[in-house]
Design a protein around this motif. Structure first.
Motif, PDB file in Angstrom:
ATOM      1  N   LEU A 453       2.034  11.896  10.232  1.00  0.00           N
ATOM      2  CA  LEU A 453       2.689  12.692   9.119  1.00  0.00           C
ATOM      3  C   LEU A 453       2.545  11.773   7.764  1.00  0.00           C
ATOM      4  CD1 LEU A 453       5.529  14.774  10.533  1.00  0.00           C
ATOM      5  CD2 LEU A 453       3.371  15.588   9.733  1.00  0.00           C
ATOM      6  N   VAL A 454       2.514  10.514   8.010  1.00  0.00           N
ATOM      7  CA  VAL A 454       2.401   9.574   7.036  1.00  0.00           C
ATOM      8  C   VAL A 454       1.279   8.753   6.919  1.00  0.00           C
ATOM      9  CG1 VAL A 454       4.860   9.589   6.589  1.00  0.00           C
ATOM     10  CG2 VAL A 454       4.044   7.995   7.899  1.00  0.00           C
ATOM     11  N   LYS A 455       0.804   7.708   6.149  1.00  0.00           N
ATOM     12  CA  LYS A 455      -0.376   7.079   6.073  1.00  0.00           C
ATOM     13  C   LYS A 455       0.456   5.640   6.905  1.00  0.00           C
ATOM     14  CE  LYS A 455      -2.066   7.796   1.298  1.00  0.00           C
ATOM     15  NZ  LYS A 455      -2.336   7.163  -0.004  1.00  0.00           N
ATOM     16  N   PRO A 456      -0.844   5.071   7.770  1.00  0.00           N
ATOM     17  CA  PRO A 456      -0.299   4.099   8.393  1.00  0.00           C
ATOM     18  C   PRO A 456      -0.033   2.740   7.486  1.00  0.00           C
ATOM     19  CG  PRO A 456      -2.618   4.378   8.836  1.00  0.00           C
ATOM     20  CD  PRO A 456      -1.856   5.764   7.883  1.00  0.00           C
ATOM     21  N   GLY A 457       0.408   1.808   8.212  1.00  0.00           N
ATOM     22  CA  GLY A 457       0.657   0.569   7.310  1.00  0.00           C
ATOM     23  C   GLY A 457       0.058  -0.642   7.880  1.00  0.00           C
ATOM     24  N   ILE A 458       0.088  -1.781   6.996  1.00  0.00           N
ATOM     25  CA  ILE A 458      -0.301  -3.090   7.264  1.00  0.00           C
ATOM     26  C   ILE A 458       0.641  -3.660   8.139  1.00  0.00           C
ATOM     27  CG2 ILE A 458      -1.125  -5.316   6.409  1.00  0.00           C
ATOM     28  CD1 ILE A 458      -1.918  -4.261   4.067  1.00  0.00           C
ATOM     29  N   THR A 459       2.203  -3.357   7.863  1.00  0.00           N
ATOM     30  CA  THR A 459       3.065  -3.847   8.829  1.00  0.00           C
ATOM     31  C   THR A 459       4.127  -2.448   8.697  1.00  0.00           C
ATOM     32  OG1 THR A 459       4.869  -5.512   8.883  1.00  0.00           O
ATOM     33  CG2 THR A 459       4.505  -4.443   6.437  1.00  0.00           C
ATOM     34  N   GLY A 460       5.012  -2.831   9.666  1.00  0.00           N
ATOM     35  CA  GLY A 460       5.878  -1.841  10.005  1.00  0.00           C
ATOM     36  C   GLY A 460       7.040  -2.381  11.077  1.00  0.00           C
ATOM     37  N   LEU A 461       7.901  -1.206  11.487  1.00  0.00           N
ATOM     38  CA  LEU A 461       8.788  -1.784  12.327  1.00  0.00           C
ATOM     39  C   LEU A 461       8.334  -2.466  13.569  1.00  0.00           C
ATOM     40  CD1 LEU A 461      11.378   1.147  11.990  1.00  0.00           C
ATOM     41  CD2 LEU A 461      11.663  -1.234  11.383  1.00  0.00           C
ATOM     42  N   TRP A 462       7.207  -1.922  13.997  1.00  0.00           N
ATOM     43  CA  TRP A 462       6.408  -2.508  15.182  1.00  0.00           C
ATOM     44  C   TRP A 462       6.003  -3.842  14.947  1.00  0.00           C
ATOM     45  CZ3 TRP A 462       1.509  -3.815  13.690  1.00  0.00           C
ATOM     46  CH2 TRP A 462       1.133  -3.357  12.618  1.00  0.00           C
ATOM     47  N   GLN A 463       5.603  -4.274  13.727  1.00  0.00           N
ATOM     48  CA  GLN A 463       5.203  -5.568  13.385  1.00  0.00           C
ATOM     49  C   GLN A 463       6.508  -6.693  13.396  1.00  0.00           C
ATOM     50  OE1 GLN A 463       2.365  -6.893  12.999  1.00  0.00           O
ATOM     51  NE2 GLN A 463       2.330  -8.374  11.205  1.00  0.00           N
ATOM     52  N   VAL A 464       7.676  -6.355  12.974  1.00  0.00           N
ATOM     53  CA  VAL A 464       8.995  -6.976  12.897  1.00  0.00           C
ATOM     54  C   VAL A 464       9.849  -6.852  13.958  1.00  0.00           C
ATOM     55  CG1 VAL A 464       8.879  -6.909  10.471  1.00  0.00           C
ATOM     56  CG2 VAL A 464      10.378  -5.275  11.754  1.00  0.00           C
ATOM     57  N   SER A 465       9.260  -6.139  15.139  1.00  0.00           N
ATOM     58  CA  SER A 465      10.164  -6.123  16.494  1.00  0.00           C
ATOM     59  C   SER A 465       9.438  -6.376  17.522  1.00  0.00           C
ATOM     60  CB  SER A 465      10.540  -4.538  16.519  1.00  0.00           C
ATOM     61  OG  SER A 465      11.028  -3.860  15.414  1.00  0.00           O
ATOM     62  N   GLY A 466       8.293  -7.225  17.512  1.00  0.00           N
ATOM     63  CA  GLY A 466       7.690  -7.641  18.727  1.00  0.00           C
ATOM     64  C   GLY A 466       6.202  -7.556  18.859  1.00  0.00           C
ATOM     65  N   ARG A 467       5.457  -6.681  18.033  1.00  0.00           N
ATOM     66  CA  ARG A 467       4.043  -6.416  18.037  1.00  0.00           C
ATOM     67  C   ARG A 467       3.567  -6.223  19.355  1.00  0.00           C
ATOM     68  NH1 ARG A 467       1.724 -11.004  13.933  1.00  0.00           N
ATOM     69  NH2 ARG A 467       3.348 -12.530  14.822  1.00  0.00           N
ATOM     70  N   SER A 468       2.689  -7.156  19.731  1.00  0.00           N
ATOM     71  CA  SER A 468       2.085  -6.781  20.945  1.00  0.00           C
ATOM     72  C   SER A 468       2.912  -6.888  22.326  1.00  0.00           C
ATOM     73  CB  SER A 468       0.938  -7.511  21.245  1.00  0.00           C
ATOM     74  OG  SER A 468      -0.391  -7.394  20.378  1.00  0.00           O
TER      75      SER A 468
END
Length: 509
Positions: A453-468
Motif C-alpha cells: 500500500l506504500v512505497k518500499p524504502g531504502i531503510t525501515g523497521l526491518w533495517q534497524v531491527s536485525g535485517r537478515s
C-alpha cells in the motif's frame, strides 16, 4: 447495599481506626512488599543532575557568545556590585528555574524514560513553555532581556538536553542488556494464550524495560510449558505482587476477568507503588492512532484509520525526493570511488539491476552496486539447501558468490546507496517496507499484501531491527506495523537508528 469508601477517607474521619485489609490485599504497613525501584530512583537522580549541568552550561555559553570576551571589564564591575538584574544573577536563576520546570512537567516520569518518543517530546515542550514564559514575563515587566541570549539559550539548551537524554537512554539500554535489574518487574494477569503473547511481545523489545517474572491465570489454564512461572490465580494477585516484588501488573484478556474484578484489583494495589497496566487485545497499533473517550464511566478506545493518501503523504514524498537529491550531490565523490572499486576488482557491470515490486504492485527496477560475481543467480539452486534465512528469502552468511569488495559494501550497506536514484525517480521512499521480489509477492496473503500500500524504502523497521537476522514473520510484522503507523517523527527516528545499525553491522551479510 454495600458502599465502598476509600481507606484514606475513613482514616481521616476516625484517626484511631485500624485499616481493614481486604482478603488478598497488600498491607501498606508492611513496606517489605514494595517493589524494588532503586534503579529507577538512581536513574532519575542522574538525569536531574545531568540536565542541571546542561542547562547551566547552555545559558553560560549563550551569555559568552552574546557578550564575548570584550565584556570582561563590565562583568567584573557587575560582580563587584551585584544587582538583581545582573546577568551574573539572572543566569544561575534561569538555570535553576529551567531545571525545576523540567521536574514539574514530569520529564523524569519512570513510565517514559528509556523508550518511545514521549520523553523527548516532554523535554522539548517543557523548554518551549519555559522560555515562552520568560519572554512573556520580560515583555510584561518591561525588562530589557537580551533576545539573543534568550534565543541562543533555548536552542543550545534544548539540543543539549535532547542529546543528553539520548546518551542516557543508550546507557540504560546497555544496562538492560547486561541485567534485568534495570527493568520494571512485571506480573502478567490473564489467560494462558494472552499471557504467552504478552511475554513474547515484551521479550521482543527488551529495551522497553518490562520483564515479566511471573503470571497469575484462571484455575484450569494449563501452566505446563509457559515461559514464565505461574505464581497464583486471578484472586491472589496482591500476594503474588508482594512475593515477587514487582512494580507493574499487566492485565490481559481472560475469562473471569470482569470490569468489577479489575476495579477491585486497582483498589487492592492502591498505595503500594505498583502500576496497573491494561494490555488490550489491540496489537500493532501505534499510540497516536489510539484515543480514549470516556462515556458514562466506560473507557472507549477509538482507533484512527491508517493514512495512505492526503497532504502528509505528499509532504513525505517531497521530503524524500529533496533529501535524496541533496544526498546524491553530497556523496557523489564517494559513489565514484565505490563504482571504481567494483569495476576494477571483478568483471561485470558496476550497477546491479533487479525487478522489485513497489506500491500497488507496480514493478520497477532497483539499483544497487554489484556485490556478486557474474552469473550468481544461476548458482542459486546449488546453494539453497544452505539457506540461513527462511523458505521465502535466501540469505547465506558466507555466500561464495560475493566478491571481496562486495562483502565490504554489504557489511556497511554501501551497496544500497544507488537506491537514492530510485527515491528521486519516485519508485521508493527513504523509509518504508523492504522492496519485495515478484516471487515473494506471489506468496502473499491478504494481510501481507498490505505491505504494497506504500512505497518500499531504502531503510525501515526491518533495517534497524536485525535485517537478515529476522525471521520472515518478524520482517512482515514490522513492515505492516510501519505501513499502518507511519509518521514523520517515526521516519526521522528510523533514519537515525539506521546509522547505528549500519555501523554496528547487525544482520548484514
Amino acid at each position: 447495599m454495600t458502599s465502598v469508601v476509600p481507606e484514606r477517607a475513613l482514616r481521616r474521619l476516625d484517626p484511631d481506626r485500624q485499616p481493614e485489609t481486604a482478603p488478598g490485599a497488600i498491607s501498606l504497613a508492611d513496606r517489605s512488599v514494595a517493589a524494588d525501584t532503586r534503579w529507577l530512583r538512581r536513574l532519575g537522580r542522574r538525569l536531574v543532575l545531568l540536565d542541571a549541568v546542561l542547562v547551566t552550561g547552555s545559558i553560560a555559553l549563550a551569555l559568552g557568545i552574546v557578550f564575548g570576551p570584550d565584556r570582561r571589564i563590565s562583568i567584573a564591575r557587575e560582580w563587584a556590585d551585584l544587582q538583581p538584574t545582573s546577568y551574573l544573577v539572572l543566569g544561575p536563576a534561569l538555570a535553576l528555574a529551567w531545571a525545576l520546570f523540567l521536574l514539574v512537567t514530569r520529564t523524569y516520569d519512570g513510565r517514559i524514560l528509556g523508550v518511545g518518543g514521549e520523553e523527548y517530546r516532554r523535554v522539548v515542550r517543557a523548554s518551549v513553555y519555559f522560555w515562552g514564559l520568560v519572554a512573556v514575563a520580560s515583555y510584561m515587566t518591561k525588562f530589557q532581556f537580551s533576545r539573543n541570549v534568550l534565543g541562543l539559550a533555548f536552542v543550545i539548551g534544548t539540543l543539549s538536553l535532547l542529546l543528553g537524554r539520548w546518551g542516557a537512554r543508550k546507557f540504560l539500554h546497555r544496562a538492560r542488556r547486561r541485567s534485568y535489574l534495570w527493568s520494571h518487574r512485571v506480573l502478567a494477569v490473564g489467560g494462558r494464550e494472552e499471557v504467552e503473547a504478552l511475554v513474547a511481545e515484551l521479550d521482543r523489545e527488551p529495551y522497553a524495560g518490562l520483564k515479566v517474572v511471573g503470571a497469575c491465570m484462571p484455575p484450569g489454564d494449563a501452566a505446563e510449558g509457559l515461559s514464565v512461572p505461574v505464581v497464583g490465580s486471578l484472586t491472589s494477585v496482591p500476594e503474588a505482587v508482594a512475593r515477587l516484588g514487582v512494580d507493574t501488573v499487566a492485565v490481559t484478556a481472560s475469562r473471569g476477568l470482569t470490569s468489577g474484578v479489575l476495579k477491585r484489583l486497582g483498589w487492592e494495589l492502591e498505595g503500594a507503588g505498583v502500576d496497573l497496566v491494561v494490555a488490550p487485545a489491540l496489537t500493532d497499533v501505534a499510540g497516536p492512532r489510539v484515543h480514549v473517550r470516556p462515556v458514562s464511566g466506560l473507557q472507549l478506545l477509538y482507533v484512527e484509520q491508517p493514512e495512505f493518501t492526503g497532504p502528509t503523504r505528499v509532504m513525505k514524498e517531497a521530503f524524500d525526493r529533496v533529501l535524496a537529491a541533496v544526498a546524491l550531490a553530497l556523496i557523489s565523490p564517494v559513489l565514484l570511488v565505490l563504482a571504481a572499486a567494483v569495476r576494477l576488482t571483478s568483471s561485470g557491470p558496476v550497477i546491479f539491476r533487479q525487478v522489485r515490486v513497489g506500491r500497488d504492485g507496480e514493478a520497477f527496477t532497483v539499483y544497487k552496486f554489484r556485490t556478486m560475481i557474474l552469473g550468481a543467480e544461476h548458482r542459486l539452486g546449488d546453494l539453497w539447501d544452505r539457506n540461513d534465512s527462511n523458505d521465502v528469502l535466501f540469505k547465506l552468511r558466507n555466500d561464495p558468490r560475493v566478491t571481496r569488495v562486495g562483502r565490504f559494501l554489504r557489511r556497511f550497506s554501501l551497496d544500497e546507496l544507488p537506491q537514492l536514484i530510485n527515491v528521486v525517480n519516485g519508485d521508493m521512499s527513504l523509509v518504508g517496507p523492504r522492496p519485495a521480489l515478484p516471487s515473494e509477492t506471489e506468496r502473499y496473503g491478504r494481510s501481507t499484501s498490505r505491505r504494497l500500500l506504500v512505497k518500499p524504502g531504502i531503510t525501515g523497521l526491518w533495517q534497524v531491527s536485525g535485517r537478515s537476522d529476522l525471521s520472515w514473520e518478524d520482517s512482515v510484522r514490522l513492515d505492516l506495523y510501519y505501513v499502518e503507523n507511519w509518521s514523520f517523527a517515526g521516519d526521522i527516528q528510523i533514519l537515525w537508528k539506521t546509522l547505528s545499525a549500519v555501523v554496528g553491522r547487525r544482520g548484514a551479510y
